[in-house]
Design a protein around this motif. Structure first.
Motif, PDB file in Angstrom:
ATOM      1  N   CYS A 119     -18.133   5.106 -22.234  1.00 35.83           N
ATOM      2  CA  CYS A 119     -17.824   6.510 -21.948  1.00 35.83           C
ATOM      3  C   CYS A 119     -17.689   7.317 -23.238  1.00 35.83           C
ATOM      4  CB  CYS A 119     -16.533   6.592 -21.138  1.00 35.83           C
ATOM      5  SG  CYS A 119     -16.044   8.275 -20.724  1.00 35.83           S
ATOM      6  N   TYR A 120     -18.534   8.321 -23.390  1.00 45.75           N
ATOM      7  CA  TYR A 120     -18.474   9.194 -24.575  1.00 45.75           C
ATOM      8  C   TYR A 120     -17.146   9.922 -24.643  1.00 45.75           C
ATOM      9  CZ  TYR A 120     -19.792  12.956 -27.799  1.00 45.75           C
ATOM     10  OH  TYR A 120     -19.837  13.840 -28.853  1.00 45.75           O
ATOM     11  N   ASN A 121     -16.657  10.415 -23.508  1.00 46.86           N
ATOM     12  CA  ASN A 121     -15.425  11.214 -23.510  1.00 46.86           C
ATOM     13  C   ASN A 121     -14.206  10.386 -23.906  1.00 46.86           C
ATOM     14  OD1 ASN A 121     -16.816  13.519 -22.693  1.00 46.86           O
ATOM     15  ND2 ASN A 121     -16.581  13.017 -20.527  1.00 46.86           N
ATOM     16  N   LEU A 122     -14.120   9.160 -23.391  1.00 45.40           N
ATOM     17  CA  LEU A 122     -12.985   8.293 -23.691  1.00 45.40           C
ATOM     18  C   LEU A 122     -13.226   7.436 -24.932  1.00 45.40           C
ATOM     19  CD1 LEU A 122     -12.105   7.146 -20.062  1.00 45.40           C
ATOM     20  CD2 LEU A 122     -10.992   8.916 -21.431  1.00 45.40           C
ATOM     21  N   ARG A 123     -14.465   7.422 -25.407  1.00 46.02           N
ATOM     22  CA  ARG A 123     -14.874   6.697 -26.622  1.00 46.02           C
ATOM     23  C   ARG A 123     -14.617   5.194 -26.528  1.00 46.02           C
ATOM     24  NH1 ARG A 123     -15.703  10.808 -30.596  1.00 46.02           N
ATOM     25  NH2 ARG A 123     -16.440  12.566 -29.348  1.00 46.02           N
ATOM     26  N   ARG A 124     -14.840   4.637 -25.335  1.00 45.34           N
ATOM     27  CA  ARG A 124     -14.732   3.192 -25.176  1.00 45.34           C
ATOM     28  C   ARG A 124     -15.389   2.784 -23.866  1.00 45.34           C
ATOM     29  NH1 ARG A 124     -10.099   1.885 -21.894  1.00 45.34           N
ATOM     30  NH2 ARG A 124      -8.918   3.756 -21.349  1.00 45.34           N
ATOM     31  N   VAL A 125     -15.555   1.489 -23.673  1.00 47.14           N
ATOM     32  CA  VAL A 125     -16.099   0.962 -22.423  1.00 47.14           C
ATOM     33  C   VAL A 125     -14.968   0.873 -21.409  1.00 47.14           C
ATOM     34  CG1 VAL A 125     -17.232  -1.000 -21.308  1.00 47.14           C
ATOM     35  CG2 VAL A 125     -17.894  -0.339 -23.640  1.00 47.14           C
ATOM     36  N   VAL A 126     -15.170   1.485 -20.244  1.00 50.15           N
ATOM     37  CA  VAL A 126     -14.131   1.519 -19.205  1.00 50.15           C
ATOM     38  C   VAL A 126     -14.750   1.215 -17.848  1.00 50.15           C
ATOM     39  CG1 VAL A 126     -12.708   3.204 -20.437  1.00 50.15           C
ATOM     40  CG2 VAL A 126     -14.433   4.006 -18.808  1.00 50.15           C
ATOM     41  N   GLU A 127     -13.906   0.758 -16.933  1.00 51.23           N
ATOM     42  CA  GLU A 127     -14.272   0.637 -15.523  1.00 51.23           C
ATOM     43  C   GLU A 127     -13.411   1.627 -14.771  1.00 51.23           C
ATOM     44  OE1 GLU A 127     -14.472  -0.363 -11.416  1.00 51.23           O
ATOM     45  OE2 GLU A 127     -12.635  -0.450 -12.608  1.00 51.23           O
ATOM     46  N   GLU A 128     -14.036   2.515 -13.985  1.00 56.85           N
ATOM     47  CA  GLU A 128     -13.281   3.583 -13.351  1.00 56.85           C
ATOM     48  C   GLU A 128     -14.008   4.126 -12.129  1.00 56.85           C
ATOM     49  OE1 GLU A 128     -12.942   6.913 -16.016  1.00 56.85           O
ATOM     50  OE2 GLU A 128     -15.106   7.149 -16.225  1.00 56.85           O
ATOM     51  N   GLN A 129     -13.263   4.829 -11.302  1.00 52.11           N
ATOM     52  CA  GLN A 129     -13.873   5.617 -10.238  1.00 52.11           C
ATOM     53  C   GLN A 129     -14.588   6.795 -10.865  1.00 52.11           C
ATOM     54  OE1 GLN A 129     -11.295   6.513  -6.932  1.00 52.11           O
ATOM     55  NE2 GLN A 129     -12.403   8.411  -6.449  1.00 52.11           N
ATOM     56  N   LEU A 130     -15.749   7.157 -10.321  1.00 50.51           N
ATOM     57  CA  LEU A 130     -16.512   8.256 -10.899  1.00 50.51           C
ATOM     58  C   LEU A 130     -15.685   9.540 -10.876  1.00 50.51           C
ATOM     59  CD1 LEU A 130     -18.879   6.241 -10.542  1.00 50.51           C
ATOM     60  CD2 LEU A 130     -20.289   8.192  -9.841  1.00 50.51           C
ATOM     61  N   PRO A 131     -15.432  10.139 -12.050  1.00 54.66           N
ATOM     62  CA  PRO A 131     -14.756  11.438 -12.065  1.00 54.66           C
ATOM     63  C   PRO A 131     -15.640  12.502 -11.418  1.00 54.66           C
ATOM     64  CG  PRO A 131     -14.776  10.410 -14.248  1.00 54.66           C
ATOM     65  CD  PRO A 131     -15.734   9.643 -13.390  1.00 54.66           C
ATOM     66  N   ALA A 132     -15.061  13.655 -11.150  1.00 51.70           N
ATOM     67  CA  ALA A 132     -15.796  14.722 -10.474  1.00 51.70           C
ATOM     68  C   ALA A 132     -17.045  15.129 -11.246  1.00 51.70           C
ATOM     69  CB  ALA A 132     -14.875  15.929 -10.271  1.00 51.70           C
ATOM     70  N   GLU A 133     -16.954  15.198 -12.573  1.00 55.88           N
ATOM     71  CA  GLU A 133     -18.118  15.609 -13.369  1.00 55.88           C
ATOM     72  C   GLU A 133     -19.246  14.602 -13.243  1.00 55.88           C
ATOM     73  OE1 GLU A 133     -20.846  15.557 -16.700  1.00 55.88           O
ATOM     74  OE2 GLU A 133     -19.254  14.077 -16.441  1.00 55.88           O
ATOM     75  N   ARG A 134     -18.894  13.319 -13.179  1.00 54.41           N
ATOM     76  CA  ARG A 134     -19.922  12.292 -13.006  1.00 54.41           C
ATOM     77  C   ARG A 134     -20.549  12.378 -11.613  1.00 54.41           C
ATOM     78  NH1 ARG A 134     -21.287  11.077 -18.050  1.00 54.41           N
ATOM     79  NH2 ARG A 134     -19.624  10.072 -19.235  1.00 54.41           N
ATOM     80  N   THR A 135     -19.730  12.542 -10.595  1.00 55.02           N
ATOM     81  CA  THR A 135     -20.257  12.646  -9.239  1.00 55.02           C
ATOM     82  C   THR A 135     -21.219  13.826  -9.118  1.00 55.02           C
ATOM     83  OG1 THR A 135     -18.252  11.637  -8.321  1.00 55.02           O
ATOM     84  CG2 THR A 135     -19.628  12.937  -6.813  1.00 55.02           C
ATOM     85  N   ALA A 136     -20.892  14.939  -9.777  1.00 60.01           N
ATOM     86  CA  ALA A 136     -21.733  16.133  -9.700  1.00 60.01           C
ATOM     87  C   ALA A 136     -23.091  15.929 -10.389  1.00 60.01           C
ATOM     88  CB  ALA A 136     -21.000  17.322 -10.320  1.00 60.01           C
ATOM     89  N   THR A 137     -23.172  14.989 -11.340  1.00 56.70           N
ATOM     90  CA  THR A 137     -24.416  14.801 -12.070  1.00 56.70           C
ATOM     91  C   THR A 137     -25.100  13.494 -11.712  1.00 56.70           C
ATOM     92  OG1 THR A 137     -23.189  13.861 -13.937  1.00 56.70           O
ATOM     93  CG2 THR A 137     -23.670  16.220 -14.011  1.00 56.70           C
ATOM     94  N   LEU A 138     -24.602  12.790 -10.689  1.00 51.76           N
ATOM     95  CA  LEU A 138     -25.222  11.536 -10.255  1.00 51.76           C
ATOM     96  C   LEU A 138     -26.573  11.832  -9.608  1.00 51.76           C
ATOM     97  CD1 LEU A 138     -25.064   8.454  -9.719  1.00 51.76           C
ATOM     98  CD2 LEU A 138     -23.842   9.007  -7.586  1.00 51.76           C
ATOM     99  N   VAL A 139     -27.640  11.289 -10.166  1.00 52.04           N
ATOM    100  CA  VAL A 139     -28.980  11.595  -9.660  1.00 52.04           C
ATOM    101  C   VAL A 139     -29.675  10.386  -9.061  1.00 52.04           C
ATOM    102  CG1 VAL A 139     -29.352  13.546 -11.202  1.00 52.04           C
ATOM    103  CG2 VAL A 139     -29.994  11.239 -11.968  1.00 52.04           C
ATOM    104  N   GLY A 140     -29.083   9.212  -9.145  1.00 48.50           N
ATOM    105  CA  GLY A 140     -29.738   8.078  -8.539  1.00 48.50           C
ATOM    106  C   GLY A 140     -29.034   6.774  -8.816  1.00 48.50           C
ATOM    107  N   VAL A 141     -29.385   5.775  -8.010  1.00 48.89           N
ATOM    108  CA  VAL A 141     -28.937   4.411  -8.211  1.00 48.89           C
ATOM    109  C   VAL A 141     -30.173   3.530  -8.190  1.00 48.89           C
ATOM    110  CG1 VAL A 141     -28.471   4.128  -5.736  1.00 48.89           C
ATOM    111  CG2 VAL A 141     -27.435   2.552  -7.392  1.00 48.89           C
ATOM    112  N   HIS A 142     -30.262   2.593  -9.140  1.00 51.62           N
ATOM    113  CA  HIS A 142     -31.424   1.723  -9.267  1.00 51.62           C
ATOM    114  C   HIS A 142     -30.985   0.266  -9.337  1.00 51.62           C
ATOM    115  CE1 HIS A 142     -34.478   4.853 -10.974  1.00 51.62           C
ATOM    116  NE2 HIS A 142     -33.567   5.453 -10.222  1.00 51.62           N
ATOM    117  N   ARG A 143     -31.962  -0.607  -9.126  1.00 50.69           N
ATOM    118  CA  ARG A 143     -31.712  -2.059  -9.200  1.00 50.69           C
ATOM    119  C   ARG A 143     -32.718  -2.674 -10.171  1.00 50.69           C
ATOM    120  NH1 ARG A 143     -30.881  -4.270  -3.575  1.00 50.69           N
ATOM    121  NH2 ARG A 143     -28.858  -3.297  -4.017  1.00 50.69           N
ATOM    122  N   VAL A 144     -32.227  -3.594 -11.003  1.00 52.66           N
ATOM    123  CA  VAL A 144     -33.102  -4.307 -11.936  1.00 52.66           C
ATOM    124  C   VAL A 144     -33.881  -5.359 -11.159  1.00 52.66           C
ATOM    125  CG1 VAL A 144     -33.173  -5.789 -13.980  1.00 52.66           C
ATOM    126  CG2 VAL A 144     -31.535  -3.897 -13.858  1.00 52.66           C
TER     127      VAL A 144
END
Length: 306
Positions: free
Chosen positions: A281-306
């Protein structure tokens, strides 16, 4: 043998940094430019603004292949990182600059040893068992080839640019996967980097960015994904939102802009449940596991699978 334009070379330091250009290097970057790099010390010495400067493009691990394009008299090499696909920049690999003394001409890989991969966040290679470290900071996901049998918990391995093997703690190594890895396995690898600092262009367990986290997790499992998030989206399979499972990938973009962020799904989101992800996470400046904040949900454009 010497480096030559048009020929392949390999990284002979634990972690080499790929730079935008020689002129982009700052005084604080000296530990990353040395013939024996100190990536942990480099990152620790930077302030938070320096850690997100755009002078760094990516990082390469010990043994990673490059194609040399230009060698300057001042000791800088322009090269393509052949194991980091970058379709939009060069279909052959990620372009950038690095010091010549961090590379050695490529030679045929020994075909008599077992192929192994580093499975601890960081380890060191030693002159001899219990001896002084020669290459500290060898990263998770680094591929090595055995040079003989285990001795008292130590294993000899071939390393680029050296005639004699170095020694690694055998418990820090594992065989390369002999089966197609799963998304859950990739999530498990990435989860070991929780709380690692965010560093723009980072692909190490001392500092990493969002697409670097995904690239390194799958690399540990033998899968070569592109380096950047938008290229990772193009190289993976889109799903319908709501079909995601742990280990799949969320992609984010602002209206009218290209994909700028990626995270790894950590929870099923069926029946309208909350979406969660692991990400650098750029904002928190570290690797985190979290529920998607509102800003992330608003910019979510897709989910993919490897």
């Amino acid at each position: 043998m010497t480096l030559q334009p048009g020929r392949e070379a390999v990284v002979q330091v634990a972690v080499a940094t790929l730079w935008r250009g020689p002129e982009a290097v700052r005084t604080v970057d000296a530990p990353a430019l040395a013939s024996r790099t100190d990536i942990a010390g480099w990152i620790a010495a930077m302030n938070t603004d320096q850690q997100v400067g755009d002078c760094v493009l990516s990082q390469l691990l010990l043994g990673e292949r490059v194609l040399v394009q230009e060698i300057r008299p001042d000791g800088w090499v322009r090269a393509l990182a052949l194991e980091q696909p970058a379709a939009k920049l060069d279909p052959r690999g990620y372009p950038g600059w690095l010091p010549a003394d961090q590379l050695t001409p490529a030679t045929p890989e020994p075909d008599t040893g077992t192929r192994l991969v580093v499975d601890t966040t960081a380890t060191a290679l030693h002159e001899h068992p219990d001896g002084p470290p020669v290459l500290p900071g060898v990263m998770l996901g680094t591929r090595l080839v055995t040079a003989g049998p285990v001795r008292d918990g130590w294993r000899p391995v071939h390393t680029p640019g050296r005639e004699r093997p170095l020694w690694a703690v055998d418990a820090h190594l594992t065989r390369e996967p002999d089966h197609p890895p799963t998304a859950v396995e990739a999530l498990s690898v990435a989860s070991r980097l929780r709380d690692v600092r965010y560093v723009w262009g980072g692909v190490s367990t001392y500092g990493i960015d969002c697409s670097g986290l995904v690239h390194l997790a799958w690399r540990r499992l033998g899968v070569r994904l592109p380096r950047d998030a938008d290229d990772q989206a193009a190289a993976t399979t889109p799903l319908e939102l709501g079909e995601e499972r742990p280990g799949d990938l969320y992609f984010f973009a602002r209206p009218g802009r290209k994909i700028h962020h990626i995270g790894i799904v950590t929870a099923r989101s069926g029946a309208g449940g909350p979406r969660r992800m692991l990400h650098a996470c750029y904002n928190l400046r570290r690797v985190v596991e979290e529920q998607l904040p509102a800003e992330r949900t608003a910019t979510l454009v897709g989910v993919h699978r490897v």
